[in-house]
Design a protein around this motif. Sequence first.
Motif, PDB file in Angstrom:
ATOM      1  N   ASP A  39       0.845  -1.188   0.000  1.00 18.00           N
ATOM      2  CA  ASP A  39       0.000   0.000   0.000  1.00 18.00           C
ATOM      3  C   ASP A  39       0.889   1.250   0.000  1.00 18.00           C
ATOM      4  OD1 ASP A  39      -1.688   2.099   0.541  1.00 18.00           O
ATOM      5  OD2 ASP A  39      -2.906   0.990   1.988  1.00 18.00           O
ATOM      6  N   GLU A  40       1.016   1.887  -1.170  1.00 11.63           N
ATOM      7  CA  GLU A  40       1.921   3.039  -1.285  1.00 11.63           C
ATOM      8  C   GLU A  40       1.494   4.209  -0.425  1.00 11.63           C
ATOM      9  OE1 GLU A  40       3.732   4.385  -5.113  1.00 11.63           O
ATOM     10  OE2 GLU A  40       2.683   2.633  -5.900  1.00 11.63           O
ATOM     11  N   THR A  41       0.153   4.419  -0.357  1.00 10.70           N
ATOM     12  CA  THR A  41      -0.349   5.535   0.452  1.00 10.70           C
ATOM     13  C   THR A  41       0.005   5.322   1.924  1.00 10.70           C
ATOM     14  OG1 THR A  41      -2.227   5.299  -1.011  1.00 10.70           O
ATOM     15  CG2 THR A  41      -2.372   7.017   0.656  1.00 10.70           C
ATOM     16  N   LEU A  42      -0.191   4.089   2.372  1.00 12.46           N
ATOM     17  CA  LEU A  42       0.145   3.749   3.759  1.00 12.46           C
ATOM     18  C   LEU A  42       1.639   3.946   4.006  1.00 12.46           C
ATOM     19  CD1 LEU A  42      -0.724   2.573   6.488  1.00 12.46           C
ATOM     20  CD2 LEU A  42      -0.363   0.292   5.548  1.00 12.46           C
ATOM     21  N   ALA A  43       2.454   3.557   3.020  1.00  9.04           N
ATOM     22  CA  ALA A  43       3.904   3.696   3.159  1.00  9.04           C
ATOM     23  C   ALA A  43       4.276   5.166   3.354  1.00  9.04           C
ATOM     24  CB  ALA A  43       4.610   3.115   1.940  1.00  9.04           C
ATOM     25  N   GLU A  44       3.653   6.056   2.566  1.00  2.66           N
ATOM     26  CA  GLU A  44       3.938   7.496   2.694  1.00  2.66           C
ATOM     27  C   GLU A  44       3.540   7.981   4.090  1.00  2.66           C
ATOM     28  OE1 GLU A  44       4.473   9.952  -0.015  1.00  2.66           O
ATOM     29  OE2 GLU A  44       4.737   8.529  -1.661  1.00  2.66           O
ATOM     30  N   GLU A  45       2.396   7.460   4.556  1.00  3.42           N
ATOM     31  CA  GLU A  45       1.895   7.841   5.870  1.00  3.42           C
ATOM     32  C   GLU A  45       2.887   7.428   6.967  1.00  3.42           C
ATOM     33  OE1 GLU A  45      -1.901   6.264   7.987  1.00  3.42           O
ATOM     34  OE2 GLU A  45      -2.479   7.036   6.013  1.00  3.42           O
ATOM     35  N   ILE A  46       3.322   6.164   6.880  1.00  2.00           N
ATOM     36  CA  ILE A  46       4.263   5.645   7.877  1.00  2.00           C
ATOM     37  C   ILE A  46       5.577   6.418   7.822  1.00  2.00           C
ATOM     38  CG2 ILE A  46       5.626   3.623   8.540  1.00  2.00           C
ATOM     39  CD1 ILE A  46       3.275   1.900   7.565  1.00  2.00           C
ATOM     40  N   ALA A  47       6.036   6.706   6.596  1.00  5.34           N
ATOM     41  CA  ALA A  47       7.268   7.475   6.432  1.00  5.34           C
ATOM     42  C   ALA A  47       7.128   8.821   7.137  1.00  5.34           C
ATOM     43  CB  ALA A  47       7.573   7.676   4.952  1.00  5.34           C
ATOM     44  N   GLY A  48       5.951   9.425   7.039  1.00  2.00           N
ATOM     45  CA  GLY A  48       5.688  10.698   7.707  1.00  2.00           C
ATOM     46  C   GLY A  48       5.830  10.574   9.212  1.00  2.00           C
ATOM     47  N   LYS A  49       5.300   9.488   9.761  1.00  2.00           N
ATOM     48  CA  LYS A  49       5.383   9.286  11.207  1.00  2.00           C
ATOM     49  C   LYS A  49       6.827   9.139  11.677  1.00  2.00           C
ATOM     50  CE  LYS A  49       0.833   7.274  11.871  1.00  2.00           C
ATOM     51  NZ  LYS A  49       0.066   6.021  11.941  1.00  2.00           N
ATOM     52  N   PHE A  50       7.626   8.493  10.849  1.00  2.00           N
ATOM     53  CA  PHE A  50       9.047   8.309  11.199  1.00  2.00           C
ATOM     54  C   PHE A  50       9.882   9.537  10.822  1.00  2.00           C
ATOM     55  CE2 PHE A  50       8.329   3.584  11.099  1.00  2.00           C
ATOM     56  CZ  PHE A  50       8.890   3.300  12.318  1.00  2.00           C
ATOM     57  N   ARG A  51       9.258  10.513  10.155  1.00  2.00           N
ATOM     58  CA  ARG A  51       9.959  11.678   9.594  1.00  2.00           C
ATOM     59  C   ARG A  51      11.026  11.248   8.595  1.00  2.00           C
ATOM     60  NH1 ARG A  51      10.884  15.256  15.006  1.00  2.00           N
ATOM     61  NH2 ARG A  51       8.751  15.159  15.772  1.00  2.00           N
ATOM     62  N   LEU A  52      10.651  10.287   7.781  1.00  2.00           N
ATOM     63  CA  LEU A  52      11.548   9.813   6.721  1.00  2.00           C
ATOM     64  C   LEU A  52      11.223  10.603   5.455  1.00  2.00           C
ATOM     65  CD1 LEU A  52      13.432   7.684   5.305  1.00  2.00           C
ATOM     66  CD2 LEU A  52      11.428   6.223   5.113  1.00  2.00           C
ATOM     67  N   ASP A  53      12.217  11.305   4.924  1.00  2.00           N
ATOM     68  CA  ASP A  53      12.033  12.125   3.726  1.00  2.00           C
ATOM     69  C   ASP A  53      12.023  11.216   2.491  1.00  2.00           C
ATOM     70  OD1 ASP A  53      12.066  13.872   1.658  1.00  2.00           O
ATOM     71  OD2 ASP A  53      13.848  14.982   2.295  1.00  2.00           O
ATOM     72  N   VAL A  54      10.846  11.112   1.848  1.00  2.00           N
ATOM     73  CA  VAL A  54      10.715  10.153   0.746  1.00  2.00           C
ATOM     74  C   VAL A  54      11.440  10.619  -0.512  1.00  2.00           C
ATOM     75  CG1 VAL A  54       8.539   9.211   1.584  1.00  2.00           C
ATOM     76  CG2 VAL A  54       8.520  11.126  -0.021  1.00  2.00           C
ATOM     77  N   ASN A  55      11.892  11.873  -0.534  1.00  2.00           N
ATOM     78  CA  ASN A  55      12.603  12.353  -1.724  1.00  2.00           C
ATOM     79  C   ASN A  55      14.107  12.103  -1.658  1.00  2.00           C
ATOM     80  OD1 ASN A  55      10.423  13.460  -3.288  1.00  2.00           O
ATOM     81  ND2 ASN A  55      10.238  14.987  -1.662  1.00  2.00           N
ATOM     82  N   ARG A  56      14.560  11.634  -0.491  1.00  2.00           N
ATOM     83  CA  ARG A  56      15.995  11.343  -0.359  1.00  2.00           C
ATOM     84  C   ARG A  56      16.328  10.049  -1.100  1.00  2.00           C
ATOM     85  NH1 ARG A  56      18.310  13.702   4.525  1.00  2.00           N
ATOM     86  NH2 ARG A  56      20.125  12.359   4.229  1.00  2.00           N
ATOM     87  N   ARG A  57      17.568   9.988  -1.590  1.00  2.00           N
ATOM     88  CA  ARG A  57      18.030   8.730  -2.178  1.00  2.00           C
ATOM     89  C   ARG A  57      18.439   7.789  -1.053  1.00  2.00           C
ATOM     90  NH1 ARG A  57      18.518   9.347  -7.595  1.00  2.00           N
ATOM     91  NH2 ARG A  57      18.720  11.500  -8.310  1.00  2.00           N
ATOM     92  N   PHE A  58      18.255   6.487  -1.285  1.00  2.00           N
ATOM     93  CA  PHE A  58      18.530   5.504  -0.239  1.00  2.00           C
ATOM     94  C   PHE A  58      19.959   5.637   0.272  1.00  2.00           C
ATOM     95  CE2 PHE A  58      19.530   1.263   1.408  1.00  2.00           C
ATOM     96  CZ  PHE A  58      18.475   1.087   2.275  1.00  2.00           C
ATOM     97  N   LYS A  59      20.910   5.857  -0.653  1.00  2.00           N
ATOM     98  CA  LYS A  59      22.324   5.888  -0.249  1.00  2.00           C
ATOM     99  C   LYS A  59      22.657   7.113   0.586  1.00  2.00           C
ATOM    100  CE  LYS A  59      23.714   7.981  -4.595  1.00  2.00           C
ATOM    101  NZ  LYS A  59      24.311   7.718  -5.880  1.00  2.00           N
ATOM    102  N   SER A  60      21.812   8.170   0.498  1.00  2.00           N
ATOM    103  CA  SER A  60      22.104   9.388   1.252  1.00  2.00           C
ATOM    104  C   SER A  60      21.502   9.346   2.656  1.00  2.00           C
ATOM    105  CB  SER A  60      21.583  10.607   0.501  1.00  2.00           C
ATOM    106  OG  SER A  60      20.186  10.724   0.667  1.00  2.00           O
ATOM    107  N   LEU A  61      20.766   8.279   2.975  1.00  2.00           N
ATOM    108  CA  LEU A  61      20.153   8.178   4.304  1.00  2.00           C
ATOM    109  C   LEU A  61      21.191   7.731   5.328  1.00  2.00           C
ATOM    110  CD1 LEU A  61      16.871   6.258   3.388  1.00  2.00           C
ATOM    111  CD2 LEU A  61      17.091   8.698   3.850  1.00  2.00           C
ATOM    112  N   SER A  62      20.995   8.148   6.594  1.00  2.00           N
ATOM    113  CA  SER A  62      21.862   7.677   7.661  1.00  2.00           C
ATOM    114  C   SER A  62      21.560   6.203   7.940  1.00  2.00           C
ATOM    115  CB  SER A  62      21.619   8.489   8.925  1.00  2.00           C
ATOM    116  OG  SER A  62      20.315   8.221   9.405  1.00  2.00           O
ATOM    117  N   THR A  63      22.448   5.546   8.677  1.00  2.00           N
ATOM    118  CA  THR A  63      22.239   4.124   8.973  1.00  2.00           C
ATOM    119  C   THR A  63      20.864   3.883   9.587  1.00  2.00           C
ATOM    120  OG1 THR A  63      24.578   4.086   9.473  1.00  2.00           O
ATOM    121  CG2 THR A  63      23.333   2.115  10.023  1.00  2.00           C
TER     122      THR A  63
END
Lengths: 239, 125, 287
Positions: C106-130
């Motif tokens: 569920d992509e919509t749910l994924a965006e929602e969950i990302a919001g709760k974690f404050r995960l920026d969905v526009n970041r590239r995976f390699k640029s994320l911290s561990t």
Amino acid sequence: MKKRNAAILYEFRVSFPYLLLFYAIQYGVVAALWLLARGVMGLSEGRLFGTLELCSMIFLAVAGAQGFTEDFKMLMQNGVPRGTIFLANLALFASFSAVMALIDTVVLRALGQNSVAEPLTWALYGREFPSAANWLWLFLLYCSVSMSFYAATLACHKIGRVWSFCAGGVLLALLLIGLPVTVGMLPAEGRERLALFFLRLFGIPAAGGSPLAPFALFLGLSLLWSACAFGLLRRTELR
Amino acid sequence: MQLDLLSEKPIFQQIAGQIEDAVFTGGLAEGSRAPSTNELAALLGINPHTVLKGMNLLVEEGILEKKRGMGMYVAQGAVEAIRRKRQAQFYRQYVRPLLEEAAKLNMSRADVAALLEKEEKHGSD
Amino acid sequence: MEAIELKNVTKRYGGVTALDGVSLTLEAGKIYGLLGRNGAGKSTLLGVLSNRIFADGGTAFINGNPVGSSAAQDLLFCVGEANYYRPACRVKDLFFWAGKFYAGFDETLAEEIAGKFRLDVNRRFKSLSTGYRSICKLTLALALRIPYLVFDEPVLGLDANSRELFYTLLLGSYAKNGGTVVLATHLIEEVASLLEEVVLIDHGKILLQRSAESLRESGYCVAGPEQEVDRYCAGKHVVGEDRLGGLKLAYCLGGREPVPAGSPLQFSQMSLQKLFVKLTEREAENG
């Protein structure tokens, strides 16, 4: 079915931009060199570009090697079975080969008319070589190149980094030192026979080769490398 | 709501006890909707099956009742049921341990009775 | 049968036996804890289940489908410790691809969950911290409805808030959609209350498999003078011992025997973690 379609879509979406980039760079360089030669240096005669097909082969070799390392992980993480991953890679290489063979046939034959470049097939078989055969010849050649590098990368992964370097070193030594030495040690007659064998393998008319020989050779190599790659991929672990 | 993972009491019994307390003290009125299993599970970080086991314990005792498709509700007469149950448990839970401890301390029944009387007169000190 | 079934699964790396004839049944619809020390064989077990590595011997089935079949691979999703996602992909692209590969994503749910974690969905995976790479992987799993969800050390590198949020979201999704969850971890105390069933693994072998409730009820510590403790423990399943001056502590598993009034023995509950430590300690002494 969903996994297969998604895997094929993934392969194309991720890799196609690189194909466009490759041709943009290649013909950018060709155009720049042409302008330099004709405009600045004033050369008006003679062929400038020999084997642009070699550039395509290098690109496909890189694509073949790259096809394993990154995509395998991503597809495995998304639960794609190994057989499907192989199928998706095969589809990508075949499509790339087909498209690149088409572009190279059309463009290089057009450039060949103006003597700017010369298609590989003209150099080998003469200007009478038909365009459809030219495409098929390139297509099969490209397939065998990409599949061979794909299989080689899988083999390297299988045996590990250290052994890969050893194997690569031994292979290179055989090719650069062993082969010339062996050929040099052969009697003149043997050397001639060997040369004749290779000329016939590629179907060079002057050597009495069959025109079908290169097609059979490239097809056989493609199938052989595909089979090797499939066999290796099926037993490749993700660690 | 607080759970003690190290308590002798199994977690589902602790959950039942906590809800029962809430009903008995009026936090959850008779006839009102009880928290859902999923709400409790997520809030407490407890396996939903464990929570359900605790709530079913209260259903068996007639403190909660299931309404089809609507979840659990506090039953009418739940407070009275809890009072009766706790009265029945009073001796085992409070009186016997009290007397056992008194015995260890060499206190006689009369000493205990005197303390109870004192408590009644002066309140806690 | 709705279950994960392993029969006599063995895996060796060179001279090291990572899995030693593991037979295990994980029934559908429960939250399992696969608990073990580092190098106990947890990851190897999950690797075999998700068909990332191959067992040297034995068989593994998911709902009756042999592991490696496409049917089995559609039933199980594994969040491992290593990162296998394309590093150049943006988080939202990973969501897009998960939706392409899995019908239950569920992509919509994924965006929602990302919001709760404050995960920026526009970041590239390699640029994320561990930590955020882990969060990204967990988000992908939490937005996926699939019969078997398998996590290998899911909260390593996450701060307290993110851990709490992960457990809450996991329980919420589990309560709503059902399914089976396997949490492989050595952080036992942290997941103890989430679990319905516990599988202890050590040196590539299953030490025990029990319901978490019964383990909690049956594990206890008895303390007192040495002779008294020894007399009490005779014939009981003792998993470990400690000494505090003249006091002896014995850790037992099983029913608690009533002691006569006035006995100097004292009983206390044993945490899952303590039980685990004692069990694996003893195993090390024996091995």
